[in-house]
Design a protein around this motif. Structure first.
Motif, PDB file in Angstrom:
ATOM      1  N   GLN A 127     -21.809  24.480  20.648  1.00 22.63           N
ATOM      2  CA  GLN A 127     -22.773  24.880  19.475  1.00 22.63           C
ATOM      3  C   GLN A 127     -23.035  26.388  19.304  1.00 22.63           C
ATOM      4  N   PHE A 128     -22.857  27.266  20.527  1.00 20.01           N
ATOM      5  CA  PHE A 128     -23.267  28.521  20.327  1.00 20.01           C
ATOM      6  C   PHE A 128     -22.185  29.493  21.114  1.00 20.01           C
ATOM      7  N   PRO A 129     -21.038  29.305  20.531  1.00 20.04           N
ATOM      8  CA  PRO A 129     -20.029  30.096  21.248  1.00 20.04           C
ATOM      9  C   PRO A 129     -20.243  31.455  21.533  1.00 20.04           C
ATOM     10  N   GLU A 130     -20.990  32.189  20.389  1.00 18.35           N
ATOM     11  CA  GLU A 130     -21.252  33.679  20.438  1.00 18.35           C
ATOM     12  C   GLU A 130     -22.380  33.866  21.575  1.00 18.35           C
ATOM     13  N   ASP A 131     -23.453  33.159  21.272  1.00 11.51           N
ATOM     14  CA  ASP A 131     -24.610  33.285  22.316  1.00 11.51           C
ATOM     15  C   ASP A 131     -24.461  32.881  23.745  1.00 11.51           C
ATOM     16  N   PHE A 132     -23.667  31.877  24.017  1.00  7.97           N
ATOM     17  CA  PHE A 132     -23.725  31.255  25.382  1.00  7.97           C
ATOM     18  C   PHE A 132     -22.559  31.928  26.300  1.00  7.97           C
ATOM     19  N   THR A 133     -22.901  33.493  26.241  1.00  7.03           N
ATOM     20  CA  THR A 133     -22.362  34.351  27.201  1.00  7.03           C
ATOM     21  C   THR A 133     -22.299  33.741  28.673  1.00  7.03           C
ATOM     22  N   PRO A 134     -21.270  34.170  29.470  1.00  8.60           N
ATOM     23  CA  PRO A 134     -21.264  34.337  30.920  1.00  8.60           C
ATOM     24  C   PRO A 134     -22.847  34.402  31.520  1.00  8.60           C
ATOM     25  N   GLU A 135     -23.431  35.609  31.058  1.00  9.61           N
ATOM     26  CA  GLU A 135     -24.782  35.864  31.520  1.00  9.61           C
ATOM     27  C   GLU A 135     -25.858  34.733  31.338  1.00  9.61           C
ATOM     28  N   VAL A 136     -25.805  34.169  29.912  1.00 12.21           N
ATOM     29  CA  VAL A 136     -26.670  32.979  29.628  1.00 12.21           C
ATOM     30  C   VAL A 136     -26.172  31.815  30.497  1.00 12.21           C
ATOM     31  N   HIS A 137     -24.963  31.644  30.534  1.00  9.39           N
ATOM     32  CA  HIS A 137     -24.558  30.359  31.116  1.00  9.39           C
ATOM     33  C   HIS A 137     -25.205  30.499  32.454  1.00  9.39           C
ATOM     34  N   VAL A 138     -24.831  31.449  33.498  1.00  5.79           N
ATOM     35  CA  VAL A 138     -25.411  31.759  34.804  1.00  5.79           C
ATOM     36  C   VAL A 138     -26.962  31.143  34.749  1.00  5.79           C
ATOM     37  N   ALA A 139     -27.714  31.835  33.917  1.00 10.44           N
ATOM     38  CA  ALA A 139     -29.360  31.548  33.920  1.00 10.44           C
ATOM     39  C   ALA A 139     -29.586  29.981  33.428  1.00 10.44           C
ATOM     40  N   MET A 140     -28.851  29.476  32.798  1.00 13.20           N
ATOM     41  CA  MET A 140     -28.844  28.108  32.108  1.00 13.20           C
ATOM     42  C   MET A 140     -28.396  27.266  33.340  1.00 13.20           C
ATOM     43  N   ASP A 141     -27.415  27.490  33.892  1.00 10.99           N
ATOM     44  CA  ASP A 141     -26.751  26.819  35.145  1.00 10.99           C
ATOM     45  C   ASP A 141     -27.875  26.712  36.302  1.00 10.99           C
ATOM     46  N   LYS A 142     -28.562  27.924  36.641  1.00  8.84           N
ATOM     47  CA  LYS A 142     -29.394  27.979  37.356  1.00  8.84           C
ATOM     48  C   LYS A 142     -30.651  27.160  37.092  1.00  8.84           C
ATOM     49  N   PHE A 143     -31.210  27.345  35.926  1.00  4.61           N
ATOM     50  CA  PHE A 143     -32.529  26.637  35.451  1.00  4.61           C
ATOM     51  C   PHE A 143     -32.217  25.373  35.805  1.00  4.61           C
ATOM     52  N   LEU A 144     -31.181  24.569  35.127  1.00  7.30           N
ATOM     53  CA  LEU A 144     -30.967  23.295  35.206  1.00  7.30           C
ATOM     54  C   LEU A 144     -30.842  22.687  36.655  1.00  7.30           C
ATOM     55  N   SER A 145     -30.118  23.568  37.583  1.00 13.95           N
ATOM     56  CA  SER A 145     -30.085  23.170  38.865  1.00 13.95           C
ATOM     57  C   SER A 145     -31.510  23.254  39.524  1.00 13.95           C
ATOM     58  N   ALA A 146     -32.177  24.226  39.045  1.00 11.96           N
ATOM     59  CA  ALA A 146     -33.762  24.171  39.676  1.00 11.96           C
ATOM     60  C   ALA A 146     -34.636  22.705  39.137  1.00 11.96           C
ATOM     61  N   LEU A 147     -34.272  22.428  37.693  1.00  9.19           N
ATOM     62  CA  LEU A 147     -34.921  21.542  37.187  1.00  9.19           C
ATOM     63  C   LEU A 147     -34.602  20.116  37.824  1.00  9.19           C
ATOM     64  N   ALA A 148     -33.196  19.841  38.126  1.00  6.26           N
ATOM     65  CA  ALA A 148     -32.624  19.053  38.979  1.00  6.26           C
ATOM     66  C   ALA A 148     -33.469  18.789  40.162  1.00  6.26           C
ATOM     67  N   LEU A 149     -33.640  19.744  40.840  1.00 11.58           N
ATOM     68  CA  LEU A 149     -34.141  19.656  42.222  1.00 11.58           C
ATOM     69  C   LEU A 149     -35.808  19.555  41.980  1.00 11.58           C
ATOM     70  N   ALA A 150     -36.500  19.789  41.124  1.00  9.15           N
ATOM     71  CA  ALA A 150     -37.959  19.388  40.772  1.00  9.15           C
ATOM     72  C   ALA A 150     -38.006  18.135  40.545  1.00  9.15           C
ATOM     73  N   LEU A 151     -37.067  17.491  39.723  1.00 10.27           N
ATOM     74  CA  LEU A 151     -36.837  15.874  39.581  1.00 10.27           C
ATOM     75  C   LEU A 151     -36.661  15.244  40.713  1.00 10.27           C
ATOM     76  N   SER A 152     -35.917  15.664  41.677  1.00  7.67           N
ATOM     77  CA  SER A 152     -35.651  15.056  42.958  1.00  7.67           C
ATOM     78  C   SER A 152     -36.947  15.030  44.058  1.00  7.67           C
ATOM     79  N   GLU A 153     -37.647  16.135  43.542  1.00  9.85           N
ATOM     80  CA  GLU A 153     -38.731  16.357  44.471  1.00  9.85           C
ATOM     81  C   GLU A 153     -39.417  14.951  45.382  1.00  9.85           C
ATOM     82  N   LYS A 154     -39.675  14.130  44.341  1.00 12.70           N
ATOM     83  CA  LYS A 154     -40.436  12.942  44.780  1.00 12.70           C
ATOM     84  C   LYS A 154     -39.568  11.735  45.349  1.00 12.70           C
ATOM     85  N   TYR A 155     -38.222  12.028  45.521  1.00 13.76           N
ATOM     86  CA  TYR A 155     -37.276  10.526  45.788  1.00 13.76           C
ATOM     87  C   TYR A 155     -37.608  10.329  47.245  1.00 13.76           C
ATOM     88  N   ARG A 156     -37.473  11.234  48.194  1.00 13.06           N
ATOM     89  CA  ARG A 156     -37.798  10.726  49.528  1.00 13.06           C
ATOM     90  C   ARG A 156     -38.430  11.847  50.535  1.00 13.06           C
TER      91      ARG A 156
END
Lengths: 179, 144
Positions: free
Chosen positions: B115-144
């Protein structure tokens, strides 16, 4: 033995037939080095990898990205036996487990490959040597993202599935040479 | 855990400002891809009539998921605290195997690239990947 549907075969052939290896290879490897910076470990002799701009503008990264992408050519041409394709190419692997750093450097930086076979062997040997440390899935994921950006809406869910399946088979075949 | 730097957070917020307008499409597309490319994820949606790409339940759920992502962007400075309720939902009610968070994240990144071939640069990619990983970790917080 991997089964491919006609759609999957056509999709893979089409993607690679329309690929600009220099552009896509460069972008995929550069993206990998930026998004997963620990992979830079294996490219210490590539010069300036200090920041994203340096990586994306680095000609050695671009050249190597092209080589790596061409390493997929044989798999594209031999989709029914990708495992054997890479087994045959990495027959020297066991002898290369302890790489002579000079040898490795020469292969890595050598810009001229007289035959596709040589480049593929080079890629696979490099890949095999590096593989014990570098997860090829990281590059596969970056390649998927780059191709997705290039194809836009044409990179449908079904096309994505075919492409990821192809890369998964390649990754699995390459990793198979490790024990 | 690789925590988000100030630069990462700025990159995520800036990119999200552009992406938010297409949030519904992004959510629907990412979910559609997940169901097609990783068919094992369909088990969580066996109660839906139609699991095909862009179907009504897929579109509706895509919206729900993206609302969660938007909330996470807003609470980027404290994901664990901010997503506590969502974590409890995922842990105790939905019981989604956390391995699937990585799968959905990957598909979100693919959609952003298309959807955003020009804006989704490698730098944006790494920031979003880190963010989604942190998000997933926060969602897993209460699992056990």
């Amino acid at each position: 033995m991997v089964e491919w549907t006609e759609f999957e075969r056509n999709t893979i052939q089409s993607i690679f037939a329309n690929l600009n290896y220099e552009v896509t290879g460069a972008k995929a490897l550069a993206r990998c080095l930026v998004v997963y910076p620990w992979t830079q470990r294996y490219f210490a002799n590539f010069g300036n990898l200090y920041n994203a701009a340096a990586i994306m503008g680095n000609p050695k990264v671009a050249a190597h990205g092209t080589v790596v992408l061409h390493g997929l050519d044989r798999a594209v041409k031999n989709m029914d036996n990708i495992k054997a394709t890479y087994a045959e190419l990495s027959v020297l692997h066991s002898e290369k487990l302890h790489v002579d750093p000079d040898n490795f450097k020469v292969r890595l930086l050598s810009p001229t490959f007289t035959t596709c076979m040589q480049s593929c062997v080079c890629v696979v040997e490099q890949s095999c040597d590096v593989m014990s440390l570098l997860d090829p899935q990281l590059l596969a994921d970056c390649l998927t993202i780059v191709v997705a950006a290039q194809m836009g809406a044409a990179f449908t869910a079904e096309v994505q599935a075919a492409f990821q399946k192809f890369l998964a088979v390649v990754v699995s075949s390459l990793c198979r040479q490790y024990h | 855990i690789m925590s988000l730097s100030a630069k990462d957070k700025a990159a995520v917020k800036a990119f999200w400002a552009k992406a938010a307008t297409k949030a519904d499409d992004i959510g629907s597309d990412a979910l559609s891809r997940m169901l097609v490319v990783y068919p094992q994820t369909k088990t969580y949606f066996s109660h839906w009539k139609d699991l095909s790409p862009g179907s009504a339940p897929v579109r509706k759920h895509g919206k729900t998921v993206m609302a969660g992502v938007a909330e996470a962007v807003a609470k980027i400075d404290d994901l664990t605290g901010g997503l506590l309720t969502l974590s409890e939902l995922h842990a105790f009610t939905l019981r989604v195997d956390p391995a699937n968070f990585k799968i959905l994240s990957h598909n979100l990144l693919v959609v952003l690239a298309t959807q955003f071939p020009e804006d989704f640069t490698p730098e944006v990619h790494v920031a979003m990947d880190k963010f989604l990983s942190a998000l997933a970790l926060a969602l897993s917080e209460k699992y056990r």
